[in-house]
Enzyme design. Structure first.
Site, short mmCIF file in Angstrom:
data_model
loop_
_atom_site.label_atom_id
_atom_site.label_comp_id
_atom_site.label_asym_id
_atom_site.label_seq_id
_atom_site.Cartn_x
_atom_site.Cartn_y
_atom_site.Cartn_z
N PRO A 222 -21.05 -7.69 12.69
CA PRO A 222 -21.71 -6.38 12.66
C PRO A 222 -21.07 -5.45 11.64
CG PRO A 222 -20.82 -6.92 14.85
CD PRO A 222 -20.31 -7.94 13.92
N GLU A 223 -21.89 -4.80 10.83
CA GLU A 223 -21.41 -3.79 9.89
C GLU A 223 -21.98 -2.44 10.35
OE1 GLU A 223 -20.77 -4.53 5.98
OE2 GLU A 223 -20.82 -6.71 6.09
N LYS B 146 -18.18 1.52 13.09
CA LYS B 146 -18.65 0.44 13.95
C LYS B 146 -18.57 0.81 15.42
CE LYS B 146 -17.59 -3.72 12.80
NZ LYS B 146 -16.63 -4.83 12.59
N ARG C 191 -10.93 -11.82 3.20
CA ARG C 191 -12.39 -11.78 3.28
C ARG C 191 -13.01 -12.38 2.03
NH1 ARG C 191 -14.10 -11.97 7.42
NH2 ARG C 191 -16.00 -10.79 7.04
#
Ligand code: ZN
Length: 260
Positions: A2-3, A55, A250
């Site tokens: 989720p972003e 978030k 990442r």
């Protein structure tokens, strides 16, 4: 994963169902809530607002209690028909007017006072939200310049204390759209270049927050070894590269030719 736009999309779907209404029923479905008595503590309370920051998602009730959620890598919010029985992964269900707002797999789901949501270290330390109605870019730049200038710009943009809501996929696409090499040290990226990345990222995330469709914005993300579409359009072949970035390693995709 989720972003920020995923969370705003969830808030946008939950808001018309709950905001300004007293839920018909509220049920905690996970054993961890054992004696927490959420249904009793929220009984008869109107939902004042549903909002998101980075978030984090907040469902605020009239009695100053707030449901706070952070989805980390695993959690999600969905809106289902109220008569559909949620799976065992459901932690919380709030029913209202034939719909059920359901939270799956936590992992951060807690009931706190409204004032604590403003003082809590995890929340109070957040930078401006990329999807806030008015983005405070001066504050973003100030926070970025207070951070380590040797950190790569791609990694620095993921720091939620600098700007909240951008995660890896949007960092990759924002740097690509603005033509900025994500490997440059933040201290060597000008204010104008940082603002260009934000200006490219924000409208894309706004569209994704409105309709929940994120994949159409993946131009280089996940495309390692494929020709860069911008270079190809200019008549050159340059292959998209990928390498892990930052402490969390990442996967960072970029074009070594047109991202300077
Ligand atoms: Zn290129």
């Amino acid at each position: 994963m989720p972003e920020g736009d995923t969370i705003h999309y969830a808030a946008n779907r939950i808001r018309p169902i709950l905001e300004g209404h007293v839920p018909d029923a509220l049920e905690t479905l996970h054993p961890r809530f054992g004696r927490d008595r959420w249904p009793e503590r929220l009984e008869g309370q109107e939902v004042r607002s549903v909002d998101a920051h980075g978030k984090h998602l907040f469902i605020r009730f009239a009695n100053d209690l707030t449901i706070h959620s952070h989805l980390r890598m695993t959690g999600s919010w969905r809106v289902l028909d109220a008569d559909r029985r949620p799976s065992r992964a459901a932690w919380l269900s709030i029913r209202r007017g034939g719909k059920a707002v359901v939270q799956f797999k936590g992992p951060v789901l807690e009931l706190m006072t409204d004032s604590r949501t403003r003082l809590d270290r995890r929340i109070a330390g957040l930078g401006p939200d990329i999807l806030a109605p008015e983005l405070d870019t001066a504050r973003v730049l100030r926070r970025l310049r207070e951070d380590d200038p040797t950190r790569t710009i791609g990694d620095a943009l993921l720091d939620q204390r600098t700007i909240a809501g951008i995660r890896n996929m949007w960092k990759v696409e924002g740097c690509f759209a603005a033509g900025i090499d994500p490997w440059r040290p933040a201290g060597e990226v000008s204010d104008e270049e940082v603002l260009a990345i934000l200006a490219e990222t924000r409208p894309r995330m706004q569209r994704s927050a409105a309709d929940g469709i994120q994949d159409r914005f993946k131009v280089v993300y996940g495309k390692a070894g494929r020709p860069c579409p911008r270079c190809e359009a200019a008549g050159t072949i340059s292959l998209v590269k990928v390498r892990g970035q930052g402490d969390d390693n990442r996967p960072t995709y970029w074009c070594p030719t047109c991202q300077a």
